[in-house]
Every structure is written in structure tokens, then in C-alpha cells.
Scaffold this active site. Structure first.
Site, short mmCIF file in Angstrom:
data_model
loop_
_atom_site.label_atom_id
_atom_site.label_comp_id
_atom_site.label_asym_id
_atom_site.label_seq_id
_atom_site.Cartn_x
_atom_site.Cartn_y
_atom_site.Cartn_z
N GLU A 152 24.22 79.33 25.33
CA GLU A 152 23.48 79.53 26.57
C GLU A 152 24.27 80.53 27.42
O GLU A 152 25.37 80.24 27.87
CB GLU A 152 23.30 78.21 27.32
CG GLU A 152 22.37 78.33 28.51
CD GLU A 152 22.06 76.97 29.13
OE1 GLU A 152 20.89 76.58 29.18
OE2 GLU A 152 23.03 76.30 29.54
N ALA A 154 22.86 82.62 30.15
CA ALA A 154 22.51 82.69 31.57
C ALA A 154 23.32 81.64 32.33
O ALA A 154 23.57 80.54 31.82
CB ALA A 154 21.02 82.46 31.77
N ALA A 346 30.53 80.77 37.79
CA ALA A 346 31.00 80.98 36.42
C ALA A 346 30.34 79.96 35.52
O ALA A 346 29.97 78.87 35.96
CB ALA A 346 32.53 80.83 36.36
N LYS A 347 30.17 80.30 34.24
CA LYS A 347 29.48 79.41 33.31
C LYS A 347 30.25 78.12 33.11
O LYS A 347 29.68 77.04 33.04
CB LYS A 347 29.26 80.11 31.97
CG LYS A 347 28.33 79.36 31.03
CD LYS A 347 26.93 79.20 31.60
CE LYS A 347 26.02 78.44 30.65
NZ LYS A 347 24.72 78.13 31.25
N VAL A 348 31.57 78.21 32.97
CA VAL A 348 32.40 77.02 32.84
C VAL A 348 33.16 76.83 34.13
O VAL A 348 33.96 77.69 34.53
CB VAL A 348 33.38 77.14 31.66
CG1 VAL A 348 34.23 75.88 31.56
CG2 VAL A 348 32.63 77.39 30.36
#
Length: 352
Positions: A152, A154, A346-348
Site C-alpha cells: 500500500e 498511498a 509518513a506511511k510508518v
């Protein structure tokens, strides 16, 4: 001239990942369900006395959904943990015979890993639900469920959220020895909702210039309200306040007037029945009320999006969130922003 293949189209990634959701749901039913049943059967032999759920962000809303499932379908008490009691304060609760379920898309946040490791050391049965089978969280947990959503990219989580919901439903069904038949039509129903994006695009015009939003529901729909608010805030930057319908009547209703947009997720079942007095009060205040629910409820509101009829209430959240994901996407595009890459995120998220 720029190569069209390399031009970045705002929202392209989020749109593609939302569209993948029917296939992801089918993959879980076909490939993931046997492993989930096996894990559930093993955990059931331990007979945990209650369940604790640990998560952040979007996964926290999935965990809240699981809390409803555990208490209603499994008949066991369940709670959402406060990780800082372990990671910041060093608390060491006795978790003997407790099932601790940690939900995380990446499985990489240090506080999730640390609190799960501590729970296992304190005697808990630990289960990680992630989209990354090789993550640190999966490694420190006794059991792991892969939600099989695929990469993923996005920043707003869409397909991983609905994948978590379905995986958690299958887990709870397995723990109680159910057949999970309520889930079998979900991929086709999800596809039927997502193809109605034009309806949502028209609805998005109501919110293009909104200054704030109130989102409400009850029962199984309340986690959907929270997740919808999160999606709208992180993509559109519009402040969105999610409330249980019961809590909305305990004071926040005072901020609702005839120019305040309210989105109500109205489950088809006991949650919707419990929400009815709230809907009546909102109409009485002249609120701009948009309903996500059954056609009759949509017809009685200012506008809305009708969901498929006859779906068992415990799996309706997997469908309820889809038009709201689309709404966040369409409002963001209408405001000239890129939903793929919200500012400052941020994604993480590495909290401790």
C-alpha cells in the site's frame, strides 16, 4: 514534453488501491481464511479470559471494531490498551490467560512492538494482525495473521483497513466456532459500492468548502465514523469530529446548527435503531444531514449514499467505509490537493 507515463496524477495511487479492495477481500476469503481458522482454533484451546487490543491510527479503528465483535459475538470483555503505560511508565500488568491482539499495517512502530513483547513476557497469548509477515511485530508475537492486502503506497490507508476488518471478523468467528457465512458476499458487494463513485463525487460538492464536519454513528458503525473522520482530516485537512450518537447528545450537539454538515452512518440493525433518536434531534436542529445507510434513511435525510440491503450488521462496516473513502478522495481532489501524499505524514509512524 513530459512522458505521460511519468506524470504524477494527484490521487492516482489512492484511487487504484481503493479499487483493489474487492480483490483483496476475495483473497482473504480464499487464501487467508484457512490459516485464520487454524490460528483461532489454537487460541480457543487456551480459553483466554478476556481480550486486549493494541493499535494506532487507522488500525486503532479496526481494533475498536474487533472490540465490538469480541463483546457481542464472543461474549468476552475486551478493551483497548494504553501503550504508554508499558512503554513510558514501565507498568507490568499480569496478563496470564489474556489474548492480546496487536493490529498494524506495517508492523513496524516501536511502541507496538515493545508493548506486544512486554505482553508476551507478562503471560499473554499474543497475536499480530499485519500486512507484513516479516515485520518486527510479527516476529515478537506468538501468532500472526497476514491480511494479504499487498503493498500500500498511498499514505491514506484504504485496502489495508478493510482487509484488517475482514481478517478480524474471521478470527472472532473462528474463536466462537462460527462459519463466517456473513462474509462470503462481501467482495461482490464491495465492487458494487465502488462503481458508484459518480454518486460520491456529486456528494463531495457539499463539503468542498466545509469548515468542519461532525460524523456520528452507534454500535458497529462507530468505528466507521472514527475512520471516516480520520480519512477526511488527513486528506482534505477539514476538521472532522467523530462521536458516538450517545455522546453527541451529551453536549457536542450544541455546536450543530443549520449550516453544520453532519454525516451519519446508520447501520441496518440494532445500531441504527439506537441512533434513531439522534437523527431525530439532528433533523430538529435543521442540520445538513447526510446518511450512509439504507435507502429509507437516505430518503429521510438531506442527501446520502444507500448501502446494499440484507447484509448482517456485524460485517456492514466493511461496506460502510467504502463511500466514505471515496468521499475523502473526491473532496480532496475538488480542493486541489493530492490525497496520495498528505502534508506532514509518513506511511510508518514510529511512536514510542
Amino acid at each position: 514534453m513530459s512522458d505521460p507515463q511519468t506524470v504524477s496524477v494527484p490521487g492516482r495511487i489512492m484511487a487504484a488501491e481503493m479499487a483493489e479492495q474487492p480483490a483483496v477481500l476475495q483473497r482473504i476469503l480464499d487464501e487467508g481464511a484457512p490459516k485464520i481458522r487454524e490460528i483461532a482454533a489454537e487460541i480457543a484451546t487456551r480459553n483466554p479470559r478476556f481480550v486486549l487490543l493494541t493499535a494506532r491510527g487507522t488500525s486503532d479503528n479496526a481494533a475498536l471494531y474487533a472490540k465490538y465483535l469480541v463483546e457481542i459475538l464472543l461474549g468476552k470483555p475486551a478493551g483497548l490498551t494504553s501503550m504508554s503505560t508499558t512503554t513510558a511508565y514501565g507498568a507490568k500488568p499480569d496478563l496470564t490467560d489474556v489474548l492480546v491482539i496487536t493490529v498494524s499495517q506495517s508492523g513496524g512502530s516501536p511502541d507496538l512492538v515493545a508493548s506486544t513483547k512486554a505482553a508476551r513476557e507478562a503471560g499473554a497469548v499474543t497475536l499480530a494482525v499485519t500486512n507484513n509477515s516479516s515485520s518486527p511485530l510479527a516476529e515478537v508475537s506468538e501468532f500472526h495473521i497476514d491480511v494479504l492486502a499487498g503493498p500500500e503506497k498511498a499514505l491514506p490507508a484504504t485496502k489495508t483497513y478493510t482487509a484488517e476488518l475482514l481478517a478480524l471478523y474471521l478470527l472472532i468467528e473462528g474463536l466462537r466456532g462460527g462459519d463466517a457465512s456473513a462474509a462470503k458476499e462481501l467482495p461482490a458487494l464491495a465492487a458494487g459500492v465502488l462503481v458508484r463513485q459518480a454518486e460520491v463525487k456529486a456528494l463531495a460538492e457539499r463539503y468542498r468548502f466545509a469548515q468542519r464536519l461532525v460524523i456520528t454513528s452507534r454500535g458497529y458503525g462507530y468505528p466507521t465514523a472514527r475512520e471516516a473522520a480520520l480519512k477526511l482530516m488527513e486528506t482534505t485537512y477539514i476538521p472532522a469530529s467523530p462521536f458516538s450518537g450517545a455522546d453527541l447528545l451529551h453536549g457536542p450537539l450544541a455546536m450543530v446548527d443549520n449550516v453544520s454538515p453532519v454525516i451519519a452512518i446508520v447501520p441496518d440493525g440494532k445500531g441504527g435503531e439506537a441512533l434513531q433518536p439522534v437523527l431525530d434531534r439532528l433533523r430538529g436542529r435543521g442540520a445538513d444531514l447526510v446518511v450512509i445507510g439504507q435507502q429509507a434513511q437516505v430518503d429521510a435525510a438531506s442527501a446520502g449514499f444507500a448501502l446494499p440491503a440484507g447484509v448482517p450488521e456485524e460485517v456492514q462496516p466493511i461496506l460502510e467505509i467504502l463511500p466514505l473513502q471515496l468521499l475523502a478522495y473526491e473532496v480532496t481532489i475538488a480542493r486541489g490537493q493530492d490525497p496520495d501524499a498528505p502534508r506532514a505524514l509518513a506511511k510508518v509512524t514510529e511512536t514510542r
